[in-house]
Scaffold this motif. Structure first.
Motif, PDB file in Angstrom:
ATOM      1  N   GLN A   1       0.817  -1.215   0.000  1.00 25.20           N
ATOM      2  CA  GLN A   1       0.000   0.000   0.000  1.00 25.20           C
ATOM      3  C   GLN A   1       0.851   1.266   0.000  1.00 25.20           C
ATOM      4  O   GLN A   1       0.324   2.370  -0.083  1.00 25.20           O
ATOM      5  N   GLY A   2       2.164   1.096   0.072  1.00 24.43           N
ATOM      6  CA  GLY A   2       3.076   2.244   0.076  1.00 24.43           C
ATOM      7  C   GLY A   2       3.986   2.201  -1.131  1.00 24.43           C
ATOM      8  O   GLY A   2       3.578   1.789  -2.223  1.00 24.43           O
ATOM      9  N   GLU A   3       5.254   2.592  -0.922  1.00 27.03           N
ATOM     10  CA  GLU A   3       6.219   2.581  -2.026  1.00 27.03           C
ATOM     11  C   GLU A   3       6.518   1.171  -2.518  1.00 27.03           C
ATOM     12  O   GLU A   3       6.997   0.979  -3.632  1.00 27.03           O
ATOM     13  N   GLY A   4       6.199   0.182  -1.682  1.00 30.30           N
ATOM     14  CA  GLY A   4       6.389  -1.216  -2.084  1.00 30.30           C
ATOM     15  C   GLY A   4       5.570  -1.608  -3.293  1.00 30.30           C
ATOM     16  O   GLY A   4       5.877  -2.589  -3.977  1.00 30.30           O
ATOM     17  N   THR A   5       4.553  -0.833  -3.599  1.00 33.12           N
ATOM     18  CA  THR A   5       3.737  -1.127  -4.782  1.00 33.12           C
ATOM     19  C   THR A   5       4.581  -1.068  -6.061  1.00 33.12           C
ATOM     20  O   THR A   5       4.275  -1.724  -7.051  1.00 33.12           O
ATOM     21  N   LEU A   6       5.677  -0.288  -6.021  1.00 31.57           N
ATOM     22  CA  LEU A   6       6.549  -0.171  -7.192  1.00 31.57           C
ATOM     23  C   LEU A   6       7.360  -1.444  -7.450  1.00 31.57           C
ATOM     24  O   LEU A   6       7.941  -1.611  -8.521  1.00 31.57           O
ATOM     25  N   LEU A   7       7.395  -2.349  -6.473  1.00 35.86           N
ATOM     26  CA  LEU A   7       8.134  -3.602  -6.618  1.00 35.86           C
ATOM     27  C   LEU A   7       7.264  -4.708  -7.221  1.00 35.86           C
ATOM     28  O   LEU A   7       7.768  -5.729  -7.665  1.00 35.86           O
ATOM     29  N   VAL A   8       5.961  -4.486  -7.192  1.00 35.19           N
ATOM     30  CA  VAL A   8       5.001  -5.534  -7.553  1.00 35.19           C
ATOM     31  C   VAL A   8       4.623  -5.447  -9.023  1.00 35.19           C
ATOM     32  O   VAL A   8       4.262  -4.391  -9.536  1.00 35.19           O
ATOM     33  N   GLU A   9       4.695  -6.612  -9.684  1.00 35.85           N
ATOM     34  CA  GLU A   9       4.317  -6.695 -11.102  1.00 35.85           C
ATOM     35  C   GLU A   9       2.816  -6.938 -11.238  1.00 35.85           C
ATOM     36  O   GLU A   9       2.134  -6.302 -12.016  1.00 35.85           O
ATOM     37  N   LYS A  10       2.290  -7.889 -10.438  1.00 30.78           N
ATOM     38  CA  LYS A  10       0.851  -8.172 -10.453  1.00 30.78           C
ATOM     39  C   LYS A  10       0.485  -8.980  -9.217  1.00 30.78           C
ATOM     40  O   LYS A  10       1.354  -9.544  -8.544  1.00 30.78           O
ATOM     41  N   ILE A  11      -0.826  -9.030  -8.936  1.00 30.96           N
ATOM     42  CA  ILE A  11      -1.312  -9.887  -7.857  1.00 30.96           C
ATOM     43  C   ILE A  11      -2.491 -10.700  -8.360  1.00 30.96           C
ATOM     44  O   ILE A  11      -3.153 -10.330  -9.340  1.00 30.96           O
ATOM     45  N   GLU A  12      -2.734 -11.803  -7.681  1.00 32.46           N
ATOM     46  CA  GLU A  12      -3.902 -12.641  -7.962  1.00 32.46           C
ATOM     47  C   GLU A  12      -4.585 -12.880  -6.627  1.00 32.46           C
ATOM     48  O   GLU A  12      -4.060 -13.577  -5.763  1.00 32.46           O
ATOM     49  N   GLY A  13      -5.745 -12.236  -6.436  1.00 27.81           N
ATOM     50  CA  GLY A  13      -6.457 -12.366  -5.166  1.00 27.81           C
ATOM     51  C   GLY A  13      -6.776 -11.015  -4.571  1.00 27.81           C
ATOM     52  O   GLY A  13      -6.773  -9.993  -5.257  1.00 27.81           O
ATOM     53  N   ASP A  14      -7.023 -11.006  -3.273  1.00 27.95           N
ATOM     54  CA  ASP A  14      -7.478  -9.827  -2.546  1.00 27.95           C
ATOM     55  C   ASP A  14      -6.306  -8.901  -2.205  1.00 27.95           C
ATOM     56  O   ASP A  14      -5.407  -9.272  -1.450  1.00 27.95           O
ATOM     57  N   PHE A  15      -6.326  -7.690  -2.754  1.00 27.45           N
ATOM     58  CA  PHE A  15      -5.278  -6.691  -2.486  1.00 27.45           C
ATOM     59  C   PHE A  15      -5.182  -6.395  -0.990  1.00 27.45           C
ATOM     60  O   PHE A  15      -4.096  -6.330  -0.420  1.00 27.45           O
ATOM     61  N   PHE A  16      -6.348  -6.205  -0.333  1.00 30.07           N
ATOM     62  CA  PHE A  16      -6.345  -5.831   1.083  1.00 30.07           C
ATOM     63  C   PHE A  16      -5.785  -6.945   1.964  1.00 30.07           C
ATOM     64  O   PHE A  16      -5.275  -6.694   3.049  1.00 30.07           O
ATOM     65  N   ASN A  17      -5.845  -8.175   1.475  1.00 29.50           N
ATOM     66  CA  ASN A  17      -5.238  -9.294   2.186  1.00 29.50           C
ATOM     67  C   ASN A  17      -3.727  -9.088   2.308  1.00 29.50           C
ATOM     68  O   ASN A  17      -3.133  -9.404   3.338  1.00 29.50           O
TER      69      ASN A  17
END
Length: 195
Positions: free
Chosen positions: A161-177
């Protein structure tokens, strides 16, 4: 009845010190108390990585619900597990954070959040799983991210939810999880138990 109105009838306790969980909990419940569970986090060796967050969330929930028996108590625990099955907790220091980020770089990992809800002496537990793909990270990107301080209090050494979002390519499932609280599934569980 909508979940916010339903929960207004109860004394709700979030057994977690996480500011992120507190923020997400406000989406479900406008008024609740935060009482972190201080019951240790020892895990039986025979437990699989996937079962750890459910086990720990149950321990936290039970610890607080024994004291506040009339309350609705919610305990949570989030675990990041590498593709090789290594559980990554919160980093001990900056070098540990860098080690974790190197393990996650260019690979998929899972984020499991165990949630336990106690009401009238009965506890129900569920675990939500989200897959997260990290982009390939350079040493410089890892160093720069760790220097922000953001990874230091987060399982797996990043905050999506912070600057770490820049490290993520994609997710599968619930973001809030991945943030630490599967809001929609928790709301459904509360409805099921209280309605």
């Amino acid at each position: 009845m909508n979940i916010k109105n339903l929960l207004m009838e109860y004394d709700v306790i979030l057994a977690s010190a996480s500011p992120r969980r507190k923020e997400l909990m406000q989406l479900i419940c406008p008024s609740f108390r935060v009482i972190p569970a201080d019951c240790g986090e020892a895990v039986p060796e025979a437990l699989s990585a996937r079962d750890v967050p459910g086990y720990l969330s149950y321990q936290k929930c039970e610890c607080i619900s024994q004291v506040y028996q009339k309350a609705v108590v919610i305990g949570c625990d989030t675990v990041v597990t590498t593709a090789d099955g290594e559980i990554l907790g919160k980093p001990k220091d900056e070098e540990d954070a860098k080690r974790m980020l190197r393990l996650l770089s260019g690979r998929v990992h899972t984020v499991d959040t165990g949630v336990s809800v106690s009401h009238n002496g009965h506890i129900e537990t569920f675990t939500e799983t989200t897959k997260v793909w990290f982009k390939e990270l350079t040493d410089e990107e890892i160093d720069d991210y760790v220097a922000t301080g953001e990874p230091m209090d987060k399982a797996g050494a990043y905050g999506i939810q912070g600057e770490g979002t820049l490290l993520v390519e994609k997710i599968e499932g619930d973001f809030f999880n991945v943030v630490g609280l599967p809001v929609s599934k928790l709301a459904a569980k509360l409805h099921e138990m209280l309605d």
